[in-house]
Scaffold this motif. Sequence first.
Motif, PDB file in Angstrom:
ATOM      1  N   ALA A   5       0.837  -1.191   0.000  1.00 21.09           N
ATOM      2  CA  ALA A   5       0.000   0.000   0.000  1.00 21.09           C
ATOM      3  C   ALA A   5       0.874   1.244   0.000  1.00 21.09           C
ATOM      4  CB  ALA A   5      -0.908   0.018   1.222  1.00 21.09           C
ATOM      5  N   TRP A  24      16.547  -0.409   8.926  1.00 18.97           N
ATOM      6  CA  TRP A  24      17.445   0.176   7.959  1.00 18.97           C
ATOM      7  C   TRP A  24      16.672   0.279   6.660  1.00 18.97           C
ATOM      8  CZ3 TRP A  24      19.710  -4.361   5.190  1.00 18.97           C
ATOM      9  CH2 TRP A  24      19.089  -5.533   5.635  1.00 18.97           C
ATOM     10  N   SER A  29      14.582   1.078   0.484  1.00 15.93           N
ATOM     11  CA  SER A  29      13.538   0.053   0.560  1.00 15.93           C
ATOM     12  C   SER A  29      12.368   0.410  -0.342  1.00 15.93           C
ATOM     13  CB  SER A  29      13.082  -0.067   2.003  1.00 15.93           C
ATOM     14  OG  SER A  29      11.846  -0.715   2.080  1.00 15.93           O
TER      15      SER A  29
ATOM     16  N   SER B  57      17.754  -8.814   6.246  1.00 22.05           N
ATOM     17  CA  SER B  57      16.525  -8.084   6.513  1.00 22.05           C
ATOM     18  C   SER B  57      15.680  -8.824   7.540  1.00 22.05           C
ATOM     19  CB  SER B  57      15.760  -7.908   5.200  1.00 22.05           C
ATOM     20  OG  SER B  57      14.672  -7.058   5.359  1.00 22.05           O
ATOM     21  N   TYR B  61      14.816  -7.673  11.420  1.00 22.81           N
ATOM     22  CA  TYR B  61      13.432  -7.564  11.892  1.00 22.81           C
ATOM     23  C   TYR B  61      13.241  -8.331  13.185  1.00 22.81           C
ATOM     24  CZ  TYR B  61       8.424  -8.236  12.144  1.00 22.81           C
ATOM     25  OH  TYR B  61       7.136  -8.292  12.574  1.00 22.81           O
ATOM     26  N   HIS B  76       5.521  -8.833   7.099  1.00 24.67           N
ATOM     27  CA  HIS B  76       6.305  -7.624   7.251  1.00 24.67           C
ATOM     28  C   HIS B  76       7.309  -7.467   6.123  1.00 24.67           C
ATOM     29  CE1 HIS B  76       7.751  -4.320   9.798  1.00 24.67           C
ATOM     30  NE2 HIS B  76       8.886  -4.536   9.163  1.00 24.67           N
ATOM     31  N   GLY B  78       6.952  -8.662   3.216  1.00 23.70           N
ATOM     32  CA  GLY B  78       6.307  -8.682   1.913  1.00 23.70           C
ATOM     33  C   GLY B  78       6.626  -9.922   1.114  1.00 23.70           C
ATOM     34  N   SER B 170      -4.545  -3.572   3.322  1.00 23.45           N
ATOM     35  CA  SER B 170      -4.191  -4.908   2.894  1.00 23.45           C
ATOM     36  C   SER B 170      -3.224  -5.552   3.881  1.00 23.45           C
ATOM     37  CB  SER B 170      -3.545  -4.851   1.520  1.00 23.45           C
ATOM     38  OG  SER B 170      -2.216  -4.450   1.623  1.00 23.45           O
ATOM     39  N   LEU B 172      -0.308  -6.599   3.600  1.00 23.69           N
ATOM     40  CA  LEU B 172       1.136  -6.566   3.363  1.00 23.69           C
ATOM     41  C   LEU B 172       1.657  -5.183   3.010  1.00 23.69           C
ATOM     42  CD1 LEU B 172       0.796  -6.718  -0.003  1.00 23.69           C
ATOM     43  CD2 LEU B 172       0.703  -9.143   0.520  1.00 23.69           C
ATOM     44  N   PRO B 173       1.536  -4.225   3.877  1.00 24.48           N
ATOM     45  CA  PRO B 173       2.050  -2.901   3.593  1.00 24.48           C
ATOM     46  C   PRO B 173       3.198  -2.503   4.502  1.00 24.48           C
ATOM     47  CG  PRO B 173       0.021  -2.802   4.884  1.00 24.48           C
ATOM     48  CD  PRO B 173       0.650  -4.145   5.054  1.00 24.48           C
ATOM     49  N   PRO B 174       4.325  -3.196   4.429  1.00 20.13           N
ATOM     50  CA  PRO B 174       5.373  -2.875   5.382  1.00 20.13           C
ATOM     51  C   PRO B 174       6.474  -1.981   4.830  1.00 20.13           C
ATOM     52  CG  PRO B 174       5.675  -5.068   4.487  1.00 20.13           C
ATOM     53  CD  PRO B 174       4.667  -4.352   3.633  1.00 20.13           C
ATOM     54  N   ASN B 175       6.853  -2.239   3.606  1.00 24.07           N
ATOM     55  CA  ASN B 175       8.085  -1.612   3.117  1.00 24.07           C
ATOM     56  C   ASN B 175       7.904  -0.138   2.781  1.00 24.07           C
ATOM     57  OD1 ASN B 175       9.202  -4.100   3.281  1.00 24.07           O
ATOM     58  ND2 ASN B 175       8.868  -4.602   1.130  1.00 24.07           N
ATOM     59  N   THR B 176       6.760   0.378   3.028  1.00 21.98           N
ATOM     60  CA  THR B 176       6.406   1.674   2.494  1.00 21.98           C
ATOM     61  C   THR B 176       6.974   2.822   3.316  1.00 21.98           C
ATOM     62  OG1 THR B 176       4.358   0.485   2.327  1.00 21.98           O
ATOM     63  CG2 THR B 176       4.460   2.593   1.253  1.00 21.98           C
ATOM     64  N   THR B 177       7.928   2.519   4.100  1.00 22.94           N
ATOM     65  CA  THR B 177       8.453   3.575   4.954  1.00 22.94           C
ATOM     66  C   THR B 177       9.105   4.668   4.133  1.00 22.94           C
ATOM     67  OG1 THR B 177       9.110   1.692   6.245  1.00 22.94           O
ATOM     68  CG2 THR B 177       9.653   3.868   7.092  1.00 22.94           C
ATOM     69  N   ILE B 178       8.861   5.849   4.536  1.00 25.13           N
ATOM     70  CA  ILE B 178       9.455   6.983   3.850  1.00 25.13           C
ATOM     71  C   ILE B 178      10.521   7.591   4.755  1.00 25.13           C
ATOM     72  CG2 ILE B 178       8.990   9.134   2.675  1.00 25.13           C
ATOM     73  CD1 ILE B 178       6.131   8.301   2.498  1.00 25.13           C
TER      74      ILE B 178
END
Lengths: 182, 182
Positions: A5, A24, A29, B57, B61, B76, B78, B170, B172-178
């Motif tokens: 998302a 990290w 990422s 990774s 985690y 987490h 994905g 959803s 599976l929205p983990p990697n979306t870190t900004i």
Amino acid sequence: MGTNATANGSASSAPSHELDAPPWLRVESTLMATAQAIREAYDVRLAPIGLTLSLASLLSYIAEFGPVNQTRAAEHLGQGRAATGAQVDRLQQLGLIERRPDPDDRRVWMVAITPAGVAKAAAVGEIDTVLRSELRSGITREERQRLAAVLVRLQSNVAVAVHGVQPTASPLPPNTTIEERP
Amino acid sequence: MGTNATANGSASSAPSHELDAPPWLRVESTLMATAQAIREAYDVRLAPIGLTLSLASLLSYIAEFGPVNQTRAAEHLGQGRAATGAQVDRLQQLGLIERRPDPDDRRVWMVAITPAGVAKAAAVGEIDTVLRSELRSGITREERQRLAAVLVRLQSNVAVAVHGVQPTASPLPPNTTIEERP
DNA sequence: GACAGACTGTATGCTCCCATACAATCATGG
DNA sequence: CCATGATTGTATGGGAGCATACAGTCTGTC
């Protein structure tokens, strides 16, 4: 997978969940997840015509730049020769390309497109145009250009970080095209 | 592969070779190539400590968020559960994590970090910090933020293009870190 | 002209991931 | 209680790519 998302807003469980993620890899990422999502999107759109992104890429290359030998194609696609050979096998089985012997060099197979391949390549082009326009919605051209510039810089930094110096005229610099046409 | 040059300047053969590349995929191509290059860079840097990017990774985690079951970790990261299970196997063989039975649910294995794993995770953190700083050289923080914003927008567009609507909550929205910390 | 070296395409084994199918286990309605 | 459905972890088969090793072929040098 990569279809994450955009910002999962308010998760139901933990409140401070928004910025945990991997401790990290931040922009990096996101970059990699986005790339995978794009690849997946292409695969989904190309599936109806029986191709995958790599196959379609190879086909388009052969369609545009006449008959080539496999090494050339592999270099252009930034792959090894083995992988390209397997892809050529599959495209040949599909009747989209054909291998012709090179009269000047009995080692090489010149890979040429067939009429069916031309039609398929046109279909690929359409799918690409449509999908790309969808992907670019809400993103200005200037943003794309800045994005590309930063990406190129990033690639350069990667090259330095891995190989010490950036490969000046290395045998595999194809994908580095930057946006310059609408 | 992904270690492409930044701009191969003057190739020896054709003069108008600079912008040919794949006829489709422009920014998108650069994006995907860059992502692969970054992944490769991480793999190269992590190889000396015997890890790959995915393993590191997962280890990070687990190190940060106490014992978890594999499904949680897979979501987490994905990934699917199968792939995560295999990675857990390998990390366990390396003695970096251990599986403990969950007293409340006999199906699940709680994956916990070991002392050796803590040390490894610290090493991973160092490698990440160093490499990330190298990758970011010459790129301002504002550029990174803009990049991240465009990437998020792109991901959103991909979600729309593939699934019709962007997945709101959803699984599976983990990697979306900004990016938001230096 | 012959031979060492470079190059093309292929085969093999490895990595990494997914998607599906499966057994074991929980959870819920009757 | 117990049958039905959902969930966890695993096994299996497949796709895609790389790196290496290899046989066949060209090429440059002596």
